[in-house]
Design a protein around this motif. Structure first.
Motif, PDB file in Angstrom:
ATOM      1  N   ALA A   5      87.986 -51.526  -6.546  1.00  0.00           N
ATOM      2  CA  ALA A   5      86.785 -52.140  -6.193  1.00  0.00           C
ATOM      3  C   ALA A   5      86.592 -53.287  -6.986  1.00  0.00           C
ATOM      4  N   SER A   6      86.090 -54.340  -6.310  1.00  0.00           N
ATOM      5  CA  SER A   6      85.875 -55.543  -6.991  1.00  0.00           C
ATOM      6  C   SER A   6      84.582 -56.254  -6.086  1.00  0.00           C
ATOM      7  N   GLY A   7      84.235 -57.391  -6.883  1.00  0.00           N
ATOM      8  CA  GLY A   7      82.961 -58.230  -6.298  1.00  0.00           C
ATOM      9  C   GLY A   7      81.569 -58.025  -6.622  1.00  0.00           C
ATOM     10  N   GLY A   8      81.499 -57.027  -7.625  1.00  0.00           N
ATOM     11  CA  GLY A   8      80.249 -57.044  -8.367  1.00  0.00           C
ATOM     12  C   GLY A   8      79.573 -58.266  -9.169  1.00  0.00           C
ATOM     13  N   GLY A   9      78.490 -58.153  -9.619  1.00  0.00           N
ATOM     14  CA  GLY A   9      77.992 -59.156 -10.478  1.00  0.00           C
ATOM     15  C   GLY A   9      76.465 -59.206 -10.536  1.00  0.00           C
ATOM     16  N   LEU A  10      75.924 -60.353 -11.117  1.00  0.00           N
ATOM     17  CA  LEU A  10      74.434 -60.463 -11.073  1.00  0.00           C
ATOM     18  C   LEU A  10      73.998 -61.557 -10.072  1.00  0.00           C
ATOM     19  N   VAL A  11      73.271 -61.078  -9.442  1.00  0.00           N
ATOM     20  CA  VAL A  11      72.373 -61.704  -8.208  1.00  0.00           C
ATOM     21  C   VAL A  11      70.730 -61.907  -8.534  1.00  0.00           C
ATOM     22  N   GLN A  12      70.104 -62.766  -7.936  1.00  0.00           N
ATOM     23  CA  GLN A  12      68.703 -62.633  -7.925  1.00  0.00           C
ATOM     24  C   GLN A  12      68.015 -61.916  -6.825  1.00  0.00           C
ATOM     25  N   ALA A  13      66.817 -61.372  -6.730  1.00  0.00           N
ATOM     26  CA  ALA A  13      66.453 -60.603  -5.716  1.00  0.00           C
ATOM     27  C   ALA A  13      66.442 -61.348  -4.453  1.00  0.00           C
ATOM     28  N   GLY A  14      66.774 -60.923  -3.297  1.00  0.00           N
ATOM     29  CA  GLY A  14      66.737 -61.825  -2.135  1.00  0.00           C
ATOM     30  C   GLY A  14      68.139 -62.205  -1.730  1.00  0.00           C
ATOM     31  N   VAL A  39      73.308 -44.904 -10.448  1.00  0.00           N
ATOM     32  CA  VAL A  39      72.427 -45.394 -11.809  1.00  0.00           C
ATOM     33  C   VAL A  39      72.443 -44.357 -12.877  1.00  0.00           C
ATOM     34  N   SER A  40      72.759 -45.136 -14.035  1.00  0.00           N
ATOM     35  CA  SER A  40      72.741 -44.161 -15.259  1.00  0.00           C
ATOM     36  C   SER A  40      72.043 -43.030 -15.323  1.00  0.00           C
ATOM     37  N   GLY A  41      72.192 -41.937 -15.327  1.00  0.00           N
ATOM     38  CA  GLY A  41      71.403 -40.515 -15.604  1.00  0.00           C
ATOM     39  C   GLY A  41      70.824 -39.893 -14.251  1.00  0.00           C
ATOM     40  N   LYS A  42      71.260 -40.745 -13.047  1.00  0.00           N
ATOM     41  CA  LYS A  42      70.666 -40.086 -11.951  1.00  0.00           C
ATOM     42  C   LYS A  42      72.177 -39.705 -11.048  1.00  0.00           C
ATOM     43  N   GLU A  43      71.889 -39.210  -9.806  1.00  0.00           N
ATOM     44  CA  GLU A  43      73.041 -38.643  -9.031  1.00  0.00           C
ATOM     45  C   GLU A  43      73.615 -39.710  -8.264  1.00  0.00           C
ATOM     46  N   ALA A  77      85.239 -53.201   2.899  1.00  0.00           N
ATOM     47  CA  ALA A  77      84.052 -54.469   2.292  1.00  0.00           C
ATOM     48  C   ALA A  77      82.728 -53.639   2.624  1.00  0.00           C
ATOM     49  N   LEU A  78      81.820 -54.228   1.647  1.00  0.00           N
ATOM     50  CA  LEU A  78      80.367 -53.899   1.860  1.00  0.00           C
ATOM     51  C   LEU A  78      79.674 -55.222   1.579  1.00  0.00           C
ATOM     52  N   GLN A  79      79.124 -55.732   2.621  1.00  0.00           N
ATOM     53  CA  GLN A  79      78.329 -56.973   2.487  1.00  0.00           C
ATOM     54  C   GLN A  79      76.900 -56.558   2.338  1.00  0.00           C
ATOM     55  N   MET A  80      76.330 -57.132   1.224  1.00  0.00           N
ATOM     56  CA  MET A  80      74.869 -56.790   0.924  1.00  0.00           C
ATOM     57  C   MET A  80      73.893 -57.914   0.944  1.00  0.00           C
ATOM     58  N   ASN A  81      72.832 -57.676   1.826  1.00  0.00           N
ATOM     59  CA  ASN A  81      71.937 -59.007   1.889  1.00  0.00           C
ATOM     60  C   ASN A  81      70.567 -58.389   1.395  1.00  0.00           C
ATOM     61  N   GLY A  82      69.851 -59.357   1.100  1.00  0.00           N
ATOM     62  CA  GLY A  82      68.179 -59.071   0.874  1.00  0.00           C
ATOM     63  C   GLY A  82      68.269 -58.133  -0.432  1.00  0.00           C
ATOM     64  N   LEU A  83      68.962 -58.112  -1.288  1.00  0.00           N
ATOM     65  CA  LEU A  83      69.209 -57.310  -2.383  1.00  0.00           C
ATOM     66  C   LEU A  83      67.798 -57.452  -3.269  1.00  0.00           C
ATOM     67  N   THR A  84      67.660 -56.011  -3.739  1.00  0.00           N
ATOM     68  CA  THR A  84      66.474 -55.949  -4.427  1.00  0.00           C
ATOM     69  C   THR A  84      66.760 -55.404  -5.849  1.00  0.00           C
ATOM     70  N   PRO A  85      65.932 -55.431  -6.844  1.00  0.00           N
ATOM     71  CA  PRO A  85      65.981 -54.592  -8.154  1.00  0.00           C
ATOM     72  C   PRO A  85      66.667 -53.310  -8.103  1.00  0.00           C
ATOM     73  N   GLU A  86      65.958 -52.681  -6.950  1.00  0.00           N
ATOM     74  CA  GLU A  86      66.452 -50.884  -6.767  1.00  0.00           C
ATOM     75  C   GLU A  86      67.879 -50.881  -6.312  1.00  0.00           C
ATOM     76  N   ASP A  87      68.585 -51.937  -5.903  1.00  0.00           N
ATOM     77  CA  ASP A  87      69.803 -51.904  -5.761  1.00  0.00           C
ATOM     78  C   ASP A  87      70.999 -51.924  -6.719  1.00  0.00           C
ATOM     79  N   VAL A 115      76.622 -53.939  -9.867  1.00  0.00           N
ATOM     80  CA  VAL A 115      75.717 -54.819  -9.030  1.00  0.00           C
ATOM     81  C   VAL A 115      74.420 -54.895  -9.963  1.00  0.00           C
ATOM     82  N   THR A 116      74.031 -55.952 -10.212  1.00  0.00           N
ATOM     83  CA  THR A 116      72.883 -56.080 -11.016  1.00  0.00           C
ATOM     84  C   THR A 116      71.728 -57.118 -10.142  1.00  0.00           C
TER      85      THR A 116
END
Length: 119
Positions: A5-14, A39-43, A77-87, A115-116
């Motif tokens: 897997a690849s493509g993760g990183g830091l992005v702003q909300a939205g 998420v660490s500590g979660k399923e 591939a996974l295209q992720m739009n409208g990202l929020t901190p909950e993602d 992904v952050t």
């Protein structure tokens, strides 16, 4: 099957990010492909899957309408739009024999990509 897997990183909300998962060492077309996140500590949470021929997709409720899964002969591939901190999570790709949202049913896993999403 080995998954990378690849493509993760830091992005702003939205914002948007695109993840890729390259497969090798097996008959890629013979597997249902999925994305999960944790998420660490979660399923580990189901994100999406796509069937062998790519004709059917299923999404988790929290990402429906924002994320799109796709595949070709050697990658998913996974295209992720409208990202929020909950993602924010580590995202994993997986290969399996069954069309299911249960992570226990998947046989092969990639190493995960972070992904952050900042607020």
């Amino acid at each position: 099957v080995q998954l990378q897997a690849s493509g993760g990183g830091l992005v702003q909300a939205g914002g948007s990010l695109s993840l890729s998962c390259a497969a090798s060492g097996g008959t890629f077309s013979g597997y249902v492909m999925a994305w999960f996140r944790q998420v660490s500590g979660k399923e580990r949470q189901f994100v999406a899957y796509i069937t062998r021929g790519g004709g059917i997709t299923l999404y988790g409720n929290s990402v429906k309408g924002r994320f799109t899964i796709s595949r070709d002969n050697t990658m998913v591939a996974l295209q992720m739009n409208g990202l929020t901190p909950e993602d924010t999570a580590v995202y994993y790709c997986a290969a399996g024999r069954f069309e299911t949202s249960s992570n226990e049913a998947y046989d092969y896993w990639g190493q995960g990509t972070q992904v952050t999403v900042s607020s």
